[in-house]
Write a protein that holds these residues in place. Structure first.
Motif, PDB file in Angstrom:
ATOM      1  N   THR A 172      59.296  34.718  31.614  1.00 29.80           N
ATOM      2  CA  THR A 172      58.145  35.704  31.650  1.00 29.80           C
ATOM      3  C   THR A 172      56.824  35.159  32.050  1.00 29.80           C
ATOM      4  O   THR A 172      55.819  35.546  32.520  1.00 29.80           O
ATOM      5  CB  THR A 172      57.961  36.300  30.209  1.00 29.80           C
ATOM      6  N   VAL A 173      56.822  33.726  31.527  1.00 25.68           N
ATOM      7  CA  VAL A 173      55.610  32.764  31.766  1.00 25.68           C
ATOM      8  C   VAL A 173      55.488  32.638  33.183  1.00 25.68           C
ATOM      9  O   VAL A 173      54.444  32.817  33.737  1.00 25.68           O
ATOM     10  CB  VAL A 173      55.759  31.344  30.974  1.00 25.68           C
ATOM     11  N   LEU A 174      56.655  32.276  34.011  1.00 25.96           N
ATOM     12  CA  LEU A 174      56.311  32.178  35.283  1.00 25.96           C
ATOM     13  C   LEU A 174      56.157  33.479  36.151  1.00 25.96           C
ATOM     14  O   LEU A 174      55.635  33.339  37.082  1.00 25.96           O
ATOM     15  CB  LEU A 174      57.910  31.392  36.014  1.00 25.96           C
ATOM     16  N   ASP A 175      56.770  34.422  35.796  1.00 26.41           N
ATOM     17  CA  ASP A 175      56.282  35.765  36.460  1.00 26.41           C
ATOM     18  C   ASP A 175      54.842  36.021  36.171  1.00 26.41           C
ATOM     19  O   ASP A 175      54.053  36.260  37.165  1.00 26.41           O
ATOM     20  CB  ASP A 175      57.092  36.879  35.686  1.00 26.41           C
ATOM     21  N   GLU A 176      54.178  35.829  35.039  1.00 25.01           N
ATOM     22  CA  GLU A 176      52.780  36.136  34.736  1.00 25.01           C
ATOM     23  C   GLU A 176      51.901  35.154  35.602  1.00 25.01           C
ATOM     24  O   GLU A 176      50.966  35.326  36.428  1.00 25.01           O
ATOM     25  CB  GLU A 176      52.596  35.820  33.519  1.00 25.01           C
ATOM     26  N   ARG A 177      52.523  33.686  35.924  1.00 29.61           N
ATOM     27  CA  ARG A 177      51.784  32.775  36.621  1.00 29.61           C
ATOM     28  C   ARG A 177      51.785  33.395  38.022  1.00 29.61           C
ATOM     29  O   ARG A 177      50.825  33.075  38.723  1.00 29.61           O
ATOM     30  CB  ARG A 177      52.388  31.486  36.525  1.00 29.61           C
ATOM     31  N   TRP A 205      55.948  42.976  39.678  1.00 33.55           N
ATOM     32  CA  TRP A 205      55.069  43.996  39.249  1.00 33.55           C
ATOM     33  C   TRP A 205      55.648  45.074  38.296  1.00 33.55           C
ATOM     34  O   TRP A 205      56.182  46.179  38.779  1.00 33.55           O
ATOM     35  CB  TRP A 205      54.472  44.720  40.484  1.00 33.55           C
ATOM     36  N   ASP A 206      55.553  44.814  36.987  1.00 28.89           N
ATOM     37  CA  ASP A 206      55.972  45.833  36.144  1.00 28.89           C
ATOM     38  C   ASP A 206      55.243  46.734  35.452  1.00 28.89           C
ATOM     39  O   ASP A 206      55.458  47.543  34.590  1.00 28.89           O
ATOM     40  CB  ASP A 206      56.837  45.029  35.113  1.00 28.89           C
ATOM     41  N   ASP A 207      54.001  46.818  35.944  1.00 21.78           N
ATOM     42  CA  ASP A 207      53.094  47.767  35.309  1.00 21.78           C
ATOM     43  C   ASP A 207      52.108  48.458  36.283  1.00 21.78           C
ATOM     44  O   ASP A 207      51.478  47.628  37.062  1.00 21.78           O
ATOM     45  CB  ASP A 207      52.005  47.119  34.044  1.00 21.78           C
ATOM     46  N   LYS A 208      52.249  49.782  36.546  1.00 18.62           N
ATOM     47  CA  LYS A 208      51.639  50.545  37.296  1.00 18.62           C
ATOM     48  C   LYS A 208      49.958  50.464  37.217  1.00 18.62           C
ATOM     49  O   LYS A 208      49.309  50.656  38.350  1.00 18.62           O
ATOM     50  CB  LYS A 208      52.120  51.859  37.618  1.00 18.62           C
ATOM     51  N   LYS A 209      49.635  50.103  36.118  1.00 18.71           N
ATOM     52  CA  LYS A 209      48.085  49.958  35.637  1.00 18.71           C
ATOM     53  C   LYS A 209      47.540  48.810  36.286  1.00 18.71           C
ATOM     54  O   LYS A 209      46.273  48.569  36.070  1.00 18.71           O
ATOM     55  CB  LYS A 209      47.804  50.478  34.444  1.00 18.71           C
ATOM     56  N   ASP A 210      48.400  47.714  36.585  1.00 19.10           N
ATOM     57  CA  ASP A 210      47.835  46.138  36.896  1.00 19.10           C
ATOM     58  C   ASP A 210      46.722  46.135  37.819  1.00 19.10           C
ATOM     59  O   ASP A 210      47.300  46.624  39.101  1.00 19.10           O
ATOM     60  CB  ASP A 210      49.094  45.655  37.321  1.00 19.10           C
ATOM     61  N   LEU A 211      45.763  45.795  37.587  1.00 17.48           N
ATOM     62  CA  LEU A 211      44.445  45.749  38.562  1.00 17.48           C
ATOM     63  C   LEU A 211      44.668  44.819  39.642  1.00 17.48           C
ATOM     64  O   LEU A 211      44.322  44.930  40.881  1.00 17.48           O
ATOM     65  CB  LEU A 211      43.247  45.367  37.909  1.00 17.48           C
ATOM     66  N   ARG A 212      45.654  43.730  39.513  1.00 18.66           N
ATOM     67  CA  ARG A 212      45.985  42.827  40.468  1.00 18.66           C
ATOM     68  C   ARG A 212      46.718  43.501  41.525  1.00 18.66           C
ATOM     69  O   ARG A 212      46.926  42.715  42.689  1.00 18.66           O
ATOM     70  CB  ARG A 212      46.496  41.634  40.003  1.00 18.66           C
ATOM     71  N   HIS A 213      47.455  44.495  41.355  1.00 19.60           N
ATOM     72  CA  HIS A 213      48.349  45.321  42.206  1.00 19.60           C
ATOM     73  C   HIS A 213      47.949  46.480  42.730  1.00 19.60           C
ATOM     74  O   HIS A 213      48.579  47.323  43.262  1.00 19.60           O
ATOM     75  CB  HIS A 213      49.897  45.126  41.641  1.00 19.60           C
ATOM     76  N   ALA A 214      46.724  46.876  42.242  1.00 22.11           N
ATOM     77  CA  ALA A 214      45.924  48.211  42.359  1.00 22.11           C
ATOM     78  C   ALA A 214      45.502  48.487  44.003  1.00 22.11           C
ATOM     79  O   ALA A 214      45.008  47.473  44.641  1.00 22.11           O
ATOM     80  CB  ALA A 214      44.845  48.255  41.575  1.00 22.11           C
ATOM     81  N   PRO A 215      45.278  49.669  44.575  1.00 18.74           N
ATOM     82  CA  PRO A 215      44.777  49.945  45.785  1.00 18.74           C
ATOM     83  C   PRO A 215      43.330  49.207  45.816  1.00 18.74           C
ATOM     84  O   PRO A 215      42.759  49.383  45.030  1.00 18.74           O
ATOM     85  CB  PRO A 215      44.703  51.499  45.617  1.00 18.74           C
TER      86      PRO A 215
END
Length: 611
Positions: A492-497, A361-371
């Motif tokens: 990078t691809v595997l991380d996004e997957r 999780w490298d972006d604090k704005k990522d909706l997939r990791h959001a509260p």
């Protein structure tokens, strides 16, 4: 009409017509004795009858994600994203060096589902082969009707062989409906099988309709599977072409705007909408390619539901104390702070690694990791009513991992304390007061993955600019900043997957496929190493990546029951179940290197076997 799951009678008809299963033991080769109108000559007199075999294929596909200890969990724990979280007994797949052997229990709910993939894979092939072999028997309206049925059967057979060849490597190739006992199967080379599946899918791509009933095969799902097989064969230009057939078509688009049942809830977002059970198969959702259908009100559903919350949510209501030393959480429903209704009654069987929880999780704005979408243990409250009775000051406050002295407040950090993607794993369960995950449709293939497959093909070709464009199409939908092309590689691809496809993709299958590509091409991996097919089972990217990313197999972690997490390079391929080899008395089915029985192998077939 949705024809995916018609009735149990139609399904049983398909099973009777299908005939035989490759299970390895002679007693499993039963000659069916069809009765009355269930006889094949009556069953397959029209298109509706032969379509019943496709219904059997669809039902067979569905079970991978459903029930207690779903098979997809075994795919996850043989990867970088998760481990087996059961910590109170021996047997679950943790010490892989000790427990994963050809004669072990390989289809056991508490242990692993390796054997399930072998048995059910060949059942799916059997159902598809019944359709393919008997395709000329019915009377059709026209050539289109015949060939779209044949194309769908080719899809289902190719889907099983794609999985088997990444899970087990070289396996027996069966292309016809077997109606008499056969005990002389031989192993066929993986690439021979995949080339045949590519040929079949290219036919299917021409005939399968663009739009079909939800849960049945459409052209987008054919092209998506063809992309995976093209990648597995190292045909990167072909993979780009087949993926582009889906991405550049008019039928499927990424969902970027709010839609469906919660569209008016400002506290939610498109990521939440995408994974609501009620939204997955509606017409407004243009992202789903291949679905499995399971709903509470339809006949033929899975009675117990998906149970994904039971298997993937932490054991949050046990073994966690307050800093005062009193049990802090409880799973009783209807109490003042009822959390079981919203969290589910998890037992932590599929335990995410630190890699999938935190490192990616490298972006604090990522909706997939959001509260709200993503749950952290600190989002849970101390809710045990006994705390209120005892005037414990922590009642109603967020959980704490340590007390003021630094002592950990749970005796089981493996099973009871981890984060999870609530937006994907929260499935309403109206039949249980302590939810475990009820009936739901589920994505098998989704357009977001098609973008990531094409991105991977571009990476293999060295076209990092186009690879970045495809990865960023997925990332920016989740409100992440786009990547620069200079940062793109296979990792990078595997991380996004891992961010996008957690428990949708068969992670072990895809890691092994990529490991094969590194070995076939000799291209340097992101870790600086090169690999070879000659030493595939001793030295491969699959193992090296897991050792690099995991925090279990590489650190000699012990469970509460003193079971150690271990893995070896040869686990890149699973063992062929020993009963299959022993029961095949007329020929040799090869065993994979690293497992007992490999010494008895003979050269695998390099051409399609005659049947």
């Amino acid at each position: 009409m949705n024809t995916t799951y018609r009735t149990k009678k139609i399904l049983s008809l398909a099973f009777v017509a299908a005939g035989l299963t490759l299970a390895g033991c002679k007693e499993n080769w039963l000659i069916p004795e069809p009765l009355s109108f269930y006889a094949p000559e009556n069953t397959f007199k029209d298109a509706a009858g032969i379509r019943a075999t496709l219904v059997a294929c669809e039902r067979n596909m569905r079970i991978e994600w459903f029930g207690d200890s779903p098979p997809i969990g075994t795919e996850a724990l043989f990867s970088d994203i998760a481990v087996e979280g059961t910590t109170d007994k021996s047997g679950p797949a943790q010490n892989l060096n000790l427990l994963i052997t050809p004669d072990a229990q390989l289809n056991h709910g508490d242990y692993n589902k390796i054997g399930w993939y072998w048995i059910e894979g060949y059942k799916g092939i059997k159902y598809a082969n019944t359709c393919i072999t008997r395709i000329d028997e019915p009377t059709y309206k026209n050539e289109q009707e015949k060939n779209e049925i044949l194309g769908a059967a080719y899809f289902h057979r190719a889907y099983r062989y794609y999985r088997l060849t990444q899970q087990f490597g070289d396996v027996p190739l069966i292309l016809t409906d077997i109606i008499t006992p056969k005990l002389d199967f031989q192993t066929t080379k993986r690439e021979v099988i995949l080339k045949k599946m590519k040929e079949d899918l290219e036919f299917a791509e021409k005939w399968v309709p663009i739009v079909t009933d939800k849960g049945s095969v459409n052209r987008g799902s054919v092209s998506h599977l063809l992309t995976k097989i093209n990648l597995a064969l190292g045909l990167f230009d072909d993979a780009i072409k087949s993926a582009s057939n889906v991405i550049d078509g008019t039928q499927h688009k990424l969902m970027v705007n709010r839609f469906g049942v919660d569209a008016g809830n400002a506290n939610r977002n498109v990521i939440w909408d995408l994974h609501r059970p009620a939204n997955k198969s509606i017409g407004a959702n243009t992202e789903g390619l291949m679905m499995v259908i399971d709903r509470l009100a339809i006949e033929g559903n899975v009675e117990t539901g998906i149970q994904i919350m039971r298997n993937t949510v932490p054991f949050w209501f046990s073994n966690i104390n307050t800093p005062s030393g009193i049990r802090g959480t409880i799973d009783t429903y209807g109490i003042e702070i009822d959390q079981v209704t919203s969290l589910g009654r998890g037992i932590g069987r599929i335990r995410p690694t630190n890699y999938s929880q935190k490192l990616i999780w490298d972006d604090k704005k990522d909706l997939r990791h959001a509260p709200g979408n993503w749950m952290r243990m600190e989002d849970i409250l101390y809710n045990n009513p006994a705390l209120k009775t005892a005037n414990d000051p922590y009642y109603g406050k967020p959980l704490q991992f340590r007390n003021a002295a630094g002592a950990v407040l749970t005796i089981d950090t493996i099973r009871c304390w981890f984060e999870w993607p609530n937006y994907k794993l929260y499935i309403e369960d109206p039949q249980r007061v302590q939810p475990q995950g009820g009936n739901t449709d589920w994505y098998v293939f989704r357009l977001a993955e098609t973008y990531l497959l094409r991105a991977e093909a571009y990476v293999w070709k060295g076209d990092l600019v186009n690879a970045a464009k495809d990865i960023n199409a997925v990332r920016t939908r989740a409100k992440c900043d786009p990547y620069d092309a200079s940062k793109i590689n296979i990792n990078t691809v595997l991380d996004e997957r891992a961010r996008e496809l957690y428990l949708e993709e068969p992670r072990k299958t895809e890691l092994t496929r990529i490991a094969y590509i590194f070995a076939m091409t000799g291209k340097p991996a992101p870790n600086g190493k090169t690999y070879s097919m000659a030493t595939f089972s001793e030295n491969n990217y699959f193992y090296d990546r897991i050792m690099e990313k995991t925090d279990f197999y590489n650190k000699k972690v012990l469970t509460r029951h003193a079971d150690e997490y271990t893995m070896s390079p040869y686990h890149v391929l699973w063992p062929i179940p020993q009963p299959t080899i022993d029961g095949n008395t007329g020929a040799v089915i090869n065993q994979n290197k690293g497992y007992n029985g490999f010494q008895n192998n003979i050269p695998a077939l390099t051409e399609i076997p005659k049947e």
